[in-house]
Design a protein around this motif. Structure first.
Motif, PDB file in Angstrom:
ATOM      1  N   ALA A 103      27.149 -14.668  25.114  1.00 53.41           N
ATOM      2  CA  ALA A 103      27.111 -13.208  25.041  1.00 53.41           C
ATOM      3  C   ALA A 103      27.676 -12.595  26.316  1.00 53.41           C
ATOM      4  O   ALA A 103      27.305 -11.490  26.706  1.00 53.41           O
ATOM      5  CB  ALA A 103      25.672 -12.730  24.816  1.00 53.41           C
ATOM      6  N   ALA A 104      28.581 -13.291  26.955  1.00 54.92           N
ATOM      7  CA  ALA A 104      29.104 -12.841  28.228  1.00 54.92           C
ATOM      8  C   ALA A 104      29.961 -11.595  28.062  1.00 54.92           C
ATOM      9  O   ALA A 104      30.616 -11.394  27.033  1.00 54.92           O
ATOM     10  CB  ALA A 104      29.927 -13.947  28.885  1.00 54.92           C
ATOM     11  N   ILE A 105      29.940 -10.787  29.120  1.00 54.51           N
ATOM     12  CA  ILE A 105      30.754  -9.565  29.116  1.00 54.51           C
ATOM     13  C   ILE A 105      32.228  -9.912  29.022  1.00 54.51           C
ATOM     14  O   ILE A 105      33.010  -9.235  28.328  1.00 54.51           O
ATOM     15  CB  ILE A 105      30.459  -8.751  30.382  1.00 54.51           C
ATOM     16  CG1 ILE A 105      28.995  -8.305  30.385  1.00 54.51           C
ATOM     17  CG2 ILE A 105      31.379  -7.547  30.502  1.00 54.51           C
ATOM     18  CD1 ILE A 105      28.555  -7.624  31.657  1.00 54.51           C
ATOM     19  N   LEU A 106      32.644 -10.958  29.694  1.00 54.12           N
ATOM     20  CA  LEU A 106      34.052 -11.360  29.666  1.00 54.12           C
ATOM     21  C   LEU A 106      34.503 -11.746  28.267  1.00 54.12           C
ATOM     22  O   LEU A 106      35.674 -11.546  27.891  1.00 54.12           O
ATOM     23  CB  LEU A 106      34.275 -12.534  30.630  1.00 54.12           C
ATOM     24  CG  LEU A 106      34.154 -12.219  32.123  1.00 54.12           C
ATOM     25  CD1 LEU A 106      34.365 -13.485  32.944  1.00 54.12           C
ATOM     26  CD2 LEU A 106      35.171 -11.165  32.540  1.00 54.12           C
ATOM     27  N   LYS A 107      33.577 -12.288  27.460  1.00 53.42           N
ATOM     28  CA  LYS A 107      33.938 -12.677  26.084  1.00 53.42           C
ATOM     29  C   LYS A 107      34.320 -11.445  25.270  1.00 53.42           C
ATOM     30  O   LYS A 107      35.302 -11.484  24.495  1.00 53.42           O
ATOM     31  CB  LYS A 107      32.737 -13.381  25.447  1.00 53.42           C
ATOM     32  CG  LYS A 107      32.979 -13.923  24.039  1.00 53.42           C
ATOM     33  CD  LYS A 107      33.948 -15.087  24.079  1.00 53.42           C
ATOM     34  CE  LYS A 107      33.996 -15.805  22.735  1.00 53.42           C
ATOM     35  NZ  LYS A 107      34.252 -14.968  21.581  1.00 53.42           N
ATOM     36  N   ASP A 108      33.603 -10.350  25.460  1.00 50.71           N
ATOM     37  CA  ASP A 108      33.937  -9.116  24.748  1.00 50.71           C
ATOM     38  C   ASP A 108      35.313  -8.612  25.156  1.00 50.71           C
ATOM     39  O   ASP A 108      36.108  -8.176  24.300  1.00 50.71           O
ATOM     40  CB  ASP A 108      32.880  -8.044  25.035  1.00 50.71           C
ATOM     41  CG  ASP A 108      31.520  -8.407  24.448  1.00 50.71           C
ATOM     42  OD1 ASP A 108      31.485  -9.232  23.517  1.00 50.71           O
ATOM     43  OD2 ASP A 108      30.509  -7.876  24.930  1.00 50.71           O
ATOM     44  N   ILE A 109      35.610  -8.667  26.446  1.00 54.94           N
ATOM     45  CA  ILE A 109      36.919  -8.206  26.919  1.00 54.94           C
ATOM     46  C   ILE A 109      38.024  -9.115  26.392  1.00 54.94           C
ATOM     47  O   ILE A 109      39.118  -8.659  26.030  1.00 54.94           O
ATOM     48  CB  ILE A 109      36.933  -8.134  28.449  1.00 54.94           C
ATOM     49  CG1 ILE A 109      35.867  -7.159  28.948  1.00 54.94           C
ATOM     50  CG2 ILE A 109      38.308  -7.704  28.961  1.00 54.94           C
ATOM     51  CD1 ILE A 109      35.764  -7.080  30.452  1.00 54.94           C
ATOM     52  N   GLU A 110      37.746 -10.416  26.355  1.00 54.21           N
ATOM     53  CA  GLU A 110      38.745 -11.357  25.812  1.00 54.21           C
ATOM     54  C   GLU A 110      39.046 -11.046  24.352  1.00 54.21           C
ATOM     55  O   GLU A 110      40.212 -11.118  23.913  1.00 54.21           O
ATOM     56  CB  GLU A 110      38.229 -12.784  25.966  1.00 54.21           C
ATOM     57  CG  GLU A 110      38.250 -13.305  27.401  1.00 54.21           C
ATOM     58  CD  GLU A 110      37.594 -14.669  27.519  1.00 54.21           C
ATOM     59  OE1 GLU A 110      36.994 -15.125  26.513  1.00 54.21           O
ATOM     60  OE2 GLU A 110      37.663 -15.272  28.608  1.00 54.21           O
ATOM     61  N   ASP A 111      37.986 -10.710  23.600  1.00 52.25           N
ATOM     62  CA  ASP A 111      38.205 -10.350  22.191  1.00 52.25           C
ATOM     63  C   ASP A 111      39.057  -9.088  22.087  1.00 52.25           C
ATOM     64  O   ASP A 111      39.954  -8.989  21.222  1.00 52.25           O
ATOM     65  CB  ASP A 111      36.864 -10.133  21.493  1.00 52.25           C
ATOM     66  CG  ASP A 111      36.080 -11.438  21.351  1.00 52.25           C
ATOM     67  OD1 ASP A 111      36.707 -12.519  21.470  1.00 52.25           O
ATOM     68  OD2 ASP A 111      34.851 -11.380  21.150  1.00 52.25           O
TER      69      ASP A 111
END
Length: 360
Positions: A103-111
């Motif tokens: 649930a990392a913040i970076l994962k959302d940005i990557e998406d």
């Protein structure tokens, strides 16, 4: 009458001489030594101190216990530091989750970057197609401009999201590093409330009971080697120049009154104790007693010289340091080595010289 008095005096003198002890000098092996008081101490003996002040929670060991290096021996009340360490650990775990977790913040940005890249690719294809048509005078200017604007907007959005990713990643990694440092710092502080042994050895003394106040200036106990002991000796300043490393030392202890143990000088401390006017030296047993305790007292004799076949007399037969009494009267002699019992005679008399014990 006068002759009678002389005869009586002669007989009295003869009687006195006959009553006095007489000996001949003897050839023996003479050992010269320096006397010292001796005390037994464990090797690596040190006093235990706390690095923080507080209330003693518990003595985790008892006097006489064996400990390994790093073993906890005393616990000071650490409730507040322990809570701070737990909070710092939770912050560290949260920071790791933000950087590395599902649930990392970076994962959302990557998406978001992935979706924007697809849109940019699609807008790029549409713009390229519309540009070729426009170059062939096919289509309207408004349609060409719309395709171009969509392409430029998606390109700019992709750049912004990539920059956001880099910036966010840096911020999160910085916060995680700060959280890690904070946790390490709080853990060190927490560890300071536990006093650990610095060596493998035995606990010889504990000075505080649970509930008592401890500070950083008062020792809490003593720990030393359980198997290796040293002999601490005090040497008079007039004798210290005679002492050298590895000299044979004969040790007698009050706890072993009928035994003599051998040791060798291992260390000479150069600083004189001004109060006692003595120097401190250490020796190590070459033949150790079966059981030793700190503080056992005794005597040491450091052998400084040995001579075979020396002409010697009991030291009590020496008069004024350089004379002996024979049947012919006082004779000057030259002395050599000596110990507490006998002294070497270098010249002045022979083995055949009959000596009288001096009158007390």
């Amino acid at each position: 009458m006068q002759n009678l008095k002389i005869s009586i005096l002669f007989l009295l003198c003869l009687s006195c001489n006959q009553e006095r002890e007489k000996i001949f000098p003897q050839r023996t092996k003479l050992t010269s030594s320096v006397y010292a008081s001796a005390t037994i101490q464990p090797d690596s003996l040190y006093q235990v101190f706390a690095v923080v002040a507080g209330i003693l929670d518990d003595n985790l060991v008892e006097e006489g216990d064996l400990v390994e290096k790093g073993d906890a021996i005393l616990q000071i009340n650490n409730r507040a530091p322990k809570l701070n360490a737990e909070n710092a650990y939770l912050s560290l775990q949260q920071s790791k989750e933000n950087v590395q977790g599902n649930a990392a913040i970076l994962k959302d940005i990557e998406d978001e970057i992935y979706a924007t890249r697809l849109r940019f690719k699609n807008d790029s294809i549409n713009f390229s197609r519309q540009k070729r048509l426009w170059e062939q005078n096919i289509g309207s200017k408004a349609e060409f401009d719309a395709r171009k604007l969509a392409y430029e907007l998606s390109e700019n959005q992709l750049k912004q999201q990539n920059a956001k990713y880099v910036r966010t990643k840096y911020d999160l990694e910085t916060k995680m590093a700060q959280a890690k440092n904070s946790y390490s710092s709080s853990k060190i502080i927490t560890d300071d409330y536990t006093v650990n042994s610095k060596i493998k050895g035995r606990v010889y003394a504990l000075f505080k009971e649970p509930g008592e106040l401890v500070n950083t200036l008062e020792p809490l106990g003593t720990i030393g080697s359980a198997t290796n002991f040293k002999i601490v000796m005090l040497i008079d300043e007039v004798d210290i120049i005679k002492i050298k490393i590895d000299q044979l030392t004969l040790i007698t202890l009050d706890a072993y009154p009928k035994e003599v143990f051998t040791a060798k000088v291992s260390k000479i401390y150069p600083q004189k104790d001004e109060r006692s006017q003595t120097f401190t030296i250490e020796a190590r047993f070459t033949e150790s007693p079966a059981i030793l305790y700190p503080g056992l007292a005794g005597e040491g004799n450091i052998v400084i010289a040995e001579k075979e076949d020396a002409l010697t007399i009991p030291i009590e037969y020496l008069i004024e340091g350089d004379k002996v009494e024979t049947e012919e009267g006082l004779v000057n002699v030259e002395v050599g080595f000596q110990n507490l019992e006998r002294v070497e005679i270098v010249s002045g008399i022979t083995e055949n010289t009959l000596l009288l014990k001096p009158k007390e």
